[in-house]
Write a protein that holds these residues in place. Structure first.
Motif, PDB file in Angstrom:
ATOM      1  N   ASN A  79       0.821  -1.207   0.000  1.00 44.25           N
ATOM      2  CA  ASN A  79       0.000   0.000   0.000  1.00 44.25           C
ATOM      3  C   ASN A  79       0.857   1.260   0.000  1.00 44.25           C
ATOM      4  OD1 ASN A  79      -2.374  -1.460  -0.046  1.00 44.25           O
ATOM      5  ND2 ASN A  79      -2.620  -1.446   2.174  1.00 44.25           N
ATOM      6  N   ALA A  82       2.259   1.639  -3.471  1.00 43.85           N
ATOM      7  CA  ALA A  82       1.238   2.100  -4.414  1.00 43.85           C
ATOM      8  C   ALA A  82       0.990   3.594  -4.251  1.00 43.85           C
ATOM      9  CB  ALA A  82      -0.057   1.313  -4.209  1.00 43.85           C
ATOM     10  N   GLU A  83       0.913   4.057  -3.019  1.00 44.15           N
ATOM     11  CA  GLU A  83       0.721   5.492  -2.780  1.00 44.15           C
ATOM     12  C   GLU A  83       1.910   6.299  -3.300  1.00 44.15           C
ATOM     13  OE1 GLU A  83      -1.920   7.237  -1.635  1.00 44.15           O
ATOM     14  OE2 GLU A  83      -2.967   5.314  -1.742  1.00 44.15           O
ATOM     15  N   THR A  84       3.109   5.806  -3.079  1.00 46.35           N
ATOM     16  CA  THR A  84       4.304   6.491  -3.575  1.00 46.35           C
ATOM     17  C   THR A  84       4.296   6.538  -5.099  1.00 46.35           C
ATOM     18  OG1 THR A  84       5.554   5.758  -1.647  1.00 46.35           O
ATOM     19  CG2 THR A  84       6.828   6.473  -3.547  1.00 46.35           C
ATOM     20  N   ALA A  85       3.898   5.442  -5.723  1.00 49.80           N
ATOM     21  CA  ALA A  85       3.827   5.400  -7.184  1.00 49.80           C
ATOM     22  C   ALA A  85       2.793   6.400  -7.706  1.00 49.80           C
ATOM     23  CB  ALA A  85       3.494   3.993  -7.654  1.00 49.80           C
ATOM     24  N   LYS A  86       1.651   6.511  -7.037  1.00 48.44           N
ATOM     25  CA  LYS A  86       0.624   7.475  -7.451  1.00 48.44           C
ATOM     26  C   LYS A  86       1.137   8.906  -7.342  1.00 48.44           C
ATOM     27  CE  LYS A  86      -3.419   4.679  -6.277  1.00 48.44           C
ATOM     28  NZ  LYS A  86      -4.563   4.527  -5.349  1.00 48.44           N
ATOM     29  N   ARG A  87       1.809   9.217  -6.216  1.00 49.57           N
ATOM     30  CA  ARG A  87       2.355  10.564  -6.043  1.00 49.57           C
ATOM     31  C   ARG A  87       3.403  10.863  -7.108  1.00 49.57           C
ATOM     32  NH1 ARG A  87       2.493   9.194  -0.503  1.00 49.57           N
ATOM     33  NH2 ARG A  87       4.739   8.906  -0.669  1.00 49.57           N
ATOM     34  N   GLU A  89       3.637   9.472 -10.065  1.00 51.85           N
ATOM     35  CA  GLU A  89       2.954   9.604 -11.356  1.00 51.85           C
ATOM     36  C   GLU A  89       2.356  10.996 -11.507  1.00 51.85           C
ATOM     37  OE1 GLU A  89      -0.629   7.523 -13.955  1.00 51.85           O
ATOM     38  OE2 GLU A  89      -0.470   7.110 -11.815  1.00 51.85           O
ATOM     39  N   LYS A  90       1.722  11.521 -10.461  1.00 46.76           N
ATOM     40  CA  LYS A  90       1.138  12.864 -10.500  1.00 46.76           C
ATOM     41  C   LYS A  90       2.216  13.920 -10.727  1.00 46.76           C
ATOM     42  CE  LYS A  90      -2.887  11.917  -7.598  1.00 46.76           C
ATOM     43  NZ  LYS A  90      -3.530  12.171  -6.297  1.00 46.76           N
ATOM     44  N   ARG A  93       3.437  13.624 -14.380  1.00 51.02           N
ATOM     45  CA  ARG A  93       2.416  14.157 -15.295  1.00 51.02           C
ATOM     46  C   ARG A  93       2.393  15.681 -15.246  1.00 51.02           C
ATOM     47  NH1 ARG A  93      -1.828  10.566 -17.296  1.00 51.02           N
ATOM     48  NH2 ARG A  93      -1.428   8.494 -16.492  1.00 51.02           N
TER      49      ARG A  93
END
Length: 115
Positions: A79, A82-87, A89-90, A93
């Motif tokens: 988890n 996954a949160e680190t990957a989302k941050r 990615e943002k 981008r």
């Protein structure tokens, strides 16, 4: 790591060797009649089976608890990843969008003569 398994295997081997020698000695030197000795051996075998059953249950419970702890830890780490990957990615981008926007501004800006 292999040493622990070897030690554990040898402990079980010694246990069963001692068990066999004990049974053989008990049968050979039994001061009781054959029927009584067989009854005693049957009782001791039942006690041994009950002991091994309880030990098995204890080990099974311990392993289940360890598995649960490890599973929980792995889920937490996944988890967090996954949160680190989302941050990340943002952030990537946003940087790409900013780069595109700057490129488009430069491409649409009127040309200036630099002398």
């Amino acid at each position: 790591m292999n040493d622990n398994n070897d030690t554990s295997d040898s402990r079980f081997s010694y246990f069963f060797l001692g068990l066999g020698l004990g049974v053989a000695g008990a049968v050979l030197f039994a001061p009781r009649s054959g029927a009584h000795t067989r009854s005693l051996l049957s009782e001791k075998a039942d006690e041994g089976q009950a002991y091994l059953g309880s030990r098995y249950a204890d080990v099974k419970q311990t392993v289940a608890a360890k598995y649960s702890d490890v599973k929980k830890t792995v889920e937490e780490k996944v988890n967090v990843g996954a949160e680190t990957a989302k941050r990340t990615e943002k952030s990537v981008r946003a940087a790409v969008d900013a780069g595109k926007e700057a490129f488009n501004r430069e491409m649409n800006a009127p040309e200036t003569n630099i002398v």
